[in-house]
Design a protein around this motif. Structure first.
Motif, PDB file in Angstrom:
ATOM      1  N   LEU A  95       0.826  -1.202   0.000  1.00  0.00           N
ATOM      2  CA  LEU A  95       0.000   0.000   0.000  1.00  0.00           C
ATOM      3  C   LEU A  95       0.863   1.256   0.000  1.00  0.00           C
ATOM      4  N   LEU A  96       1.916   1.241   0.815  1.00  0.00           N
ATOM      5  CA  LEU A  96       2.824   2.385   0.876  1.00  0.00           C
ATOM      6  C   LEU A  96       3.526   2.599  -0.460  1.00  0.00           C
ATOM      7  N   THR A  97       3.909   1.501  -1.104  1.00  0.00           N
ATOM      8  CA  THR A  97       4.582   1.585  -2.397  1.00  0.00           C
ATOM      9  C   THR A  97       3.699   2.263  -3.446  1.00  0.00           C
ATOM     10  N   MET A  98       2.441   1.871  -3.502  1.00  0.00           N
ATOM     11  CA  MET A  98       1.535   2.468  -4.485  1.00  0.00           C
ATOM     12  C   MET A  98       1.375   3.969  -4.251  1.00  0.00           C
ATOM     13  N   LEU A  99       1.229   4.360  -2.994  1.00  0.00           N
ATOM     14  CA  LEU A  99       1.043   5.784  -2.696  1.00  0.00           C
ATOM     15  C   LEU A  99       2.282   6.601  -3.052  1.00  0.00           C
ATOM     16  N   LEU A 100       3.472   6.037  -2.809  1.00  0.00           N
ATOM     17  CA  LEU A 100       4.706   6.750  -3.134  1.00  0.00           C
ATOM     18  C   LEU A 100       4.938   6.816  -4.643  1.00  0.00           C
ATOM     19  N   LEU A 101       4.554   5.766  -5.351  1.00  0.00           N
ATOM     20  CA  LEU A 101       4.728   5.774  -6.803  1.00  0.00           C
ATOM     21  C   LEU A 101       3.755   6.722  -7.488  1.00  0.00           C
ATOM     22  N   PHE A 102       2.595   6.937  -6.885  1.00  0.00           N
ATOM     23  CA  PHE A 102       1.632   7.874  -7.457  1.00  0.00           C
ATOM     24  C   PHE A 102       2.132   9.315  -7.364  1.00  0.00           C
ATOM     25  N   GLN A 103       3.051   9.604  -6.432  1.00  0.00           N
ATOM     26  CA  GLN A 103       3.475  10.999  -6.244  1.00  0.00           C
ATOM     27  C   GLN A 103       4.244  11.582  -7.429  1.00  0.00           C
ATOM     28  N   PRO A 104       5.237  11.036  -8.064  1.00  0.00           N
ATOM     29  CA  PRO A 104       5.989   9.833  -7.684  1.00  0.00           C
ATOM     30  C   PRO A 104       7.226  10.195  -6.861  1.00  0.00           C
ATOM     31  N   ASP A 105       7.644   9.258  -5.976  1.00  0.00           N
ATOM     32  CA  ASP A 105       8.850   9.458  -5.169  1.00  0.00           C
ATOM     33  C   ASP A 105       9.593   8.132  -5.093  1.00  0.00           C
ATOM     34  N   PHE A 106      10.271   7.800  -6.183  1.00  0.00           N
ATOM     35  CA  PHE A 106      10.962   6.525  -6.301  1.00  0.00           C
ATOM     36  C   PHE A 106      12.148   6.447  -5.342  1.00  0.00           C
ATOM     37  N   GLY A 107      12.821   7.561  -5.104  1.00  0.00           N
ATOM     38  CA  GLY A 107      13.986   7.568  -4.233  1.00  0.00           C
ATOM     39  C   GLY A 107      13.651   7.204  -2.800  1.00  0.00           C
ATOM     40  N   SER A 108      12.611   7.841  -2.246  1.00  0.00           N
ATOM     41  CA  SER A 108      12.195   7.531  -0.871  1.00  0.00           C
ATOM     42  C   SER A 108      11.736   6.092  -0.748  1.00  0.00           C
ATOM     43  N   LEU A 109      11.070   5.594  -1.799  1.00  0.00           N
ATOM     44  CA  LEU A 109      10.605   4.201  -1.782  1.00  0.00           C
ATOM     45  C   LEU A 109      11.780   3.239  -1.697  1.00  0.00           C
TER      46      LEU A 109
END
Length: 407
Positions: free
Chosen positions: A182-196
Motif C-alpha cells: 500500500l505504501l509503495t503504491m502511494l509513493l509511486l503515485f506521487q511519484p517518489d521513487f527515491g524515498s521508496l
C-alpha cells in the motif's frame, strides 16, 4: 578544525559522564579517551547544521536574487527549519513514552495517519512535476520523510512481536508486504521513487538482522529487482536518468546537464577548493544548487577537504546510532535496538545515494543528505530521529530486565 571538533566532543563526553548516575549510563566508560555515543551524536549533528547553514547561504544567493528574493532568504528559511525541528523533536523526547510508542494501537494509528497524509498529497499542487508536499503554511511538508520514521518504528516492533513468523517461514514477510504494498503504491503515485528505495532497503535490513531466512531475501530480491527494472524502463524520465548516468557528458546541454555541472564543480575544487563563496557553478549553471547538489558546491568551494569533513561528520552520526543500537541489543531491548539500527540505515542510505549522485557514481535522484541539504521536511524528521536516539540512549540503562520484553 578537526582537532577543535574532537575537543568539543570530548568536553560534551566528560560532562555527560560527570552527570551520569552510574557507570551503566555511559557505554565504553572504561575508555576515558573514547567519547560517548550521546556526545558524539550531539556534536556531529551540531557541526553538520553549522556547515549546512554556511553552504546554503553561499550556494543559494544567486538563485534567490534571480527570483527577486533577499540574498539570505534560503539561509533564513534553513535556520528557521532547524529551530522548528528542535522544538518539534523536544516533544517526543520529553513527553512520549517508548512503551507507548511500541504499543500495537499506536503503530496502526501512526500508519493510518501517514497513509491519509500520503493520499492528501495526491490532491496537492505539483512542484517540479511531482505531488510530494502538503502546504502547512509555515512549511511545505514532504510526507515521505514521515513515512520513513513511521515504517522504522512499525517494523522494529513487528519483527519482535512476530519474531517466530519472521524467522520460521513466509508469514512475517507476507504480512509486512501488505503494508509495504500500500505504501509503495502511494509513493509511486506521487511519484517518489527515491524515498521508496530507501524505505524498502531499510525494511530488508531490519528483517535481515532479525533473523529472516536467506531464501526469502533471494526470492524477494529477485521480485524487487524485476519490479525496479520495469519501473525504470516503462517510465521515460527514469530511463533517461539511468542512461545519462552511464555517460554524463554525451548530452551536456540537456539530459546530462545537472550531473555534468556537478562533476565540473568537483573538478574545479580539487583538494582545497576555490574559496568560500567563489563557486561558478552556483551562478545559474547548476539549478537550485542549495538543495540536492549542495555537496557539489561544497566540493567546488572547499575542495576534497570540505567534502571529507561532511562525510566524516555523517559517519560519526551513523556510528553513534549504531553504538546506541548495539548497547540496547546487549540489554535485550530488541525494539529499541532495531529502531536505532533502522535510523542508522536511513542515514547511511541517504548519505551514500546523495554523495554518489553528486559524484556521478549513481543516477541523479532527489534525496537529501541528512542535516546538510536544504529542506524543511528532511531537517524536522531527522531531528525527531535524533531525539528518538537520545531517548533510547538515556532510558536504556534504567530499564529492568523483566521489562525488556516491552522495549
Amino acid at each position: 578544525m578537526f582537532f577543535l571538533v574532537y575537543l568539543t566532543i570530548m568536553a560534551l563526553s566528560f560532562f555527560s559522564r560527570s552527570t551520569a548516575k552510574s557507570q551503566t549510563d555511559n557505554d565504553f566508560a572504561m575508555y576515558p579517551f573514547l567519547p560517548s555515543a550521546r556526545a558524539t551524536l550531539l556534536c556531529s549533528v551540531g557541526c553538520m547544521m553549522v556547515m549546512s547553514l554556511l553552504m546554503v547561504a553561499s550556494a543559494s544567493i544567486p538563485f534567490a536574487l534571480s527570483r527577486g528574493m533577499t540574498e539570505l532568504y534560503f539561509f533564513e528559511r534553513q535556520l528557521w527549519y532547524m529551530i522548528f525541528g528542535l522544538l518539534v523533536a523536544a516533544i517526543p523526547y520529553r513527553f512520549v513514552s517508548l512503551k507507548t510508542l511500541y504499543k500495537t494501537e499506536t503503530q496502526f494509528v501512526l500508519l493510518g495517519v501517514t497513509g491519509l497524509l500520503l493520499i492528501l498529497t495526491l490532491f496537492g499542487t505539483p512542484i517540479n512535476g511531482s505531488k510530494r508536499w502538503l502546504n502547512l503554511g509555515i512549511i511545505n511538508f514532504q510526507v515521505a520523510e514521515l513515512a520513513k520514521l513511521v515504517v522504522i518504528v512499525f517494523v522494529a516492533d513487528f519483527v519482535v512481536r512476530r519474531s517466530f513468523e519472521v524467522r520460521n517461514g513466509w508469514d512475517g514477510f507476507l504480512r509486512i508486504s501488505l503494508v509495504m504494498g500500500l505504501l509503495t503504491m502511494l509513493l509511486l503515485f506521487q511519484p517518489d521513487f527515491g524515498s521508496l528505495v530507501v524505505i524498502v532497503g531499510t525494511v530488508f535490513a531490519i528483517f535481515y538482522i532479525a533473523g529472516a531466512p536467506y531464501k526469502q531475501f533471494m526470492a524477494l530480491g529477485a521480485v524487487v529487482g524485476c519490479l525496479a527494472v520495469l519501473a525504470v524502463t516503462l517510465v521515460q524520465y527514469r530511463l533517461t536518468r539511468v542512461l545519462s548516468f552511464v555517460d554524463p557528458f554525451d548530452d551536456i546541454q540537456d539530459t546530462d546537464y545537472q550531473l555534468a555541472r556537478s562533476l565540473i564543480a568537483f573538478g574545479r575544487g580539487q583538494f582545497t577548493g576555490v574559496g568560500y563563496g567563489e563557486s561558478v557553478q552556483k551562478l545559474s549553471h547548476l539549478p537550485e544548487a542549495h538543495t540536492d547538489f549542495l555537496l557539489a558546491i561544497t566540493g567546488e568551494e572547499l575542495g576534497f577537504v570540505g567534502v571529507a569533513m561532511i562525510l566524516i561528520l555523517e559517519a560519526l552520526i551513523i556510528g553513534s546510532a549504531m553504538r546506541i543500537s548495539y548497547n540496547a541489543l546487549k540489554r535485550r531491548q530488541m525494539r529499541m535496538s532495531y529502531t536505532a539500527f533502522g535510523i542508522a540505515i536511513i542515514f547511511i542510505a541517504q548519505t551514500i545515494i546523495n554523495a554518489a549522485m553528486n559524484m556521478g557514481a549513481m543516477p541523479t535522484k532527489g534525496l537529501t543528505m541528512p542535516f546538510f541539504s536544504y529542506g524543511g521536511s528532511s531537517i524536522v524528521i531527522s531531528m525527531i530521529m535524533v531525539a528518538l536516539l537520545l531517548k533510547i540512549n538515556k532510558e536504556s540503562p534504567h530499564i529492568e530486565t523483566s521489562q525488556c520484553r516491552y522495549y
